[in-house]
Design a protein around this motif. Structure first.
Motif, PDB file in Angstrom:
ATOM      1  N   VAL A 273      -6.943 -13.700 -25.044  1.00 25.60           N
ATOM      2  CA  VAL A 273      -6.285 -14.981 -25.302  1.00 25.60           C
ATOM      3  C   VAL A 273      -4.825 -14.702 -25.613  1.00 25.60           C
ATOM      4  CG1 VAL A 273      -6.179 -17.069 -26.710  1.00 25.60           C
ATOM      5  CG2 VAL A 273      -8.399 -16.011 -26.220  1.00 25.60           C
ATOM      6  N   THR A 274      -3.942 -15.462 -24.982  1.00 20.60           N
ATOM      7  CA  THR A 274      -2.521 -15.326 -25.255  1.00 20.60           C
ATOM      8  C   THR A 274      -1.936 -16.734 -25.367  1.00 20.60           C
ATOM      9  OG1 THR A 274      -0.450 -14.280 -24.534  1.00 20.60           O
ATOM     10  CG2 THR A 274      -1.895 -15.162 -22.811  1.00 20.60           C
ATOM     11  N   ALA A 275      -0.624 -16.831 -25.382  1.00 24.63           N
ATOM     12  CA  ALA A 275       0.038 -18.135 -25.488  1.00 24.63           C
ATOM     13  C   ALA A 275       1.343 -18.098 -24.717  1.00 24.63           C
ATOM     14  CB  ALA A 275       0.288 -18.493 -26.950  1.00 24.63           C
ATOM     15  N   GLY A 276       1.812 -19.282 -24.339  1.00 28.76           N
ATOM     16  CA  GLY A 276       3.041 -19.369 -23.565  1.00 28.76           C
ATOM     17  C   GLY A 276       4.249 -19.652 -24.425  1.00 28.76           C
ATOM     18  N   ASN A 277       5.312 -18.913 -24.187  1.00 29.34           N
ATOM     19  CA  ASN A 277       6.575 -19.188 -24.874  1.00 29.34           C
ATOM     20  C   ASN A 277       7.736 -18.855 -23.947  1.00 29.34           C
ATOM     21  OD1 ASN A 277       7.694 -16.371 -25.555  1.00 29.34           O
ATOM     22  ND2 ASN A 277       5.617 -16.280 -26.401  1.00 29.34           N
ATOM     23  N   TYR A 278       8.898 -19.240 -24.373  1.00 25.36           N
ATOM     24  CA  TYR A 278      10.100 -19.080 -23.547  1.00 25.36           C
ATOM     25  C   TYR A 278      11.177 -18.323 -24.315  1.00 25.36           C
ATOM     26  CZ  TYR A 278       7.432 -22.590 -21.130  1.00 25.36           C
ATOM     27  OH  TYR A 278       6.404 -23.268 -20.509  1.00 25.36           O
ATOM     28  N   GLY A 279      10.716 -17.348 -25.105  1.00 24.21           N
ATOM     29  CA  GLY A 279      11.645 -16.529 -25.867  1.00 24.21           C
ATOM     30  C   GLY A 279      12.341 -17.273 -26.983  1.00 24.21           C
TER      31      GLY A 279
END
Length: 296
Positions: A273-279
């Motif tokens: 399981v991971t997650a989305g981010n944009y730094g």
């Protein structure tokens, strides 16, 4: 970190500020309540293409509604105050007022007020009438099965949009089972919704595109069929990824929903399981997976 045999990536979901509102719809029967709720929350998965994000927060029994009838609580989120006001007027007017036997009420106790019933009243063609209950004004709009009762003012407040989980699995069956279990657990959290169909997203997006006219495009690092063609974020065994997007009336709602979803997903046969981010460049809210899991 490995939890229950599932790898939890040391990363965070990056979320951003939105305007949110809660409306309560009631009707003579549960069937008509859910028909109105389904219509009012239709085509409301992403502000990118739909103008708002919406979902049914919970079903309500007769003891939980203003008029003692079956009901449902709906959350609607927009990127701006004016945009959300417009969505409330159009969705209540087109999807709830049109549905047999319904009434519609403000469901928030605090926040800024926007005029909804006061604008829908004009549909009554000068035959509408108002009534006061305490300090709350309601409008009675004549319709062909009697009257549509709608509150004049609805509260809106700053909320949080874009919390997310990415469930990575070896195949569609195991990944979808985990995603559905996660959504089922998340639905128990007050103040949070998962706006996509069934709460699950298969067409996750990234910012930007090779086409200049698109602001977002398919999340290529997480597409299994592109593992040999792009810089992938997937392990060799991964053949399916499902995303769950969470909107909430506050940070706690999003965090609690993500935590329950994490635990539920990790009870299934998935890889990670991971997650989305944009730094950190998109939104001001960061929901760290390991921190959330630690506090569950």
């Amino acid at each position: 970190m490995i939890y229950n045999g599932v790898e939890i990536e040391d990363t965070y979901a990056e979320a951003f500020s939105m305007w949110g509102s809660r409306i309560v719809v009631t009707a003579d029967t549960r069937e008509w309540v859910m028909t109105a709720a389904a219509s009012a929350t239709g085509f409301a998965t992403s502000v990118i293409g739909c103008g708002c994000e919406a979902g049914v927060e919970s079903e309500l029994d007769e003891s939980q509604t203003p008029d003692g009838r079956p009901g449902a609580s709906i959350l609607i989120f927009g990127v701006s105050r004016s945009g959300l006001e417009s969505q409330l007027i159009s969705r209540i007017g087109q999807s709830i007022m049109t549905c047999p036997t319904t009434a519609c009420y403000n469901g928030l106790d605090d926040g800024e007020q926007v005029d909804v019933g006061g604008k829908l009243k004009f549909f009554g063609d000068s035959y509408q009438s108002s009534k006061m209950l305490g300090n709350r004004r309601f409008w009675r709009i004549p319709v062909m099965d009697g009257e549509f009762l709608v509150e004049q003012k609805f509260c809106i407040k700053k909320g949080v949009g874009g919390g997310n989980l990415l469930i990575i699995s070896k195949d569609v069956k195991s990944g979808l089972e985990a995603a559905q279990r996660a959504v089922g657990a998340m639905k128990k959290v007050p103040g949070a919704i998962m706006p996509f169909p069934g709460g699950v997203v298969r067409s996750g997006s990234k910012v930007g595109s090779t086409y200049r006219f698109l602001s977002a495009s398919t999340n290529t690092p997480y597409c299994p069929t592109l593992k040999r063609l792009v810089k992938t974020s997937l392990p060799e065994k991964a053949n399916a990824v499902y995303e769950i997007v969470i909107d909430g009336l506050d940070e706690r709602s999003v965090r609690d929903a993500m935590g329950r979803g994490l635990l539920a997903a990790c009870s299934c046969d998935i890889l990670s399981v991971t997650a989305g981010n944009y730094g950190g460049n998109l939104g001001q809210y960061k929901f760290h997976l390991l921190e959330i899991l630690k506090n569950m």
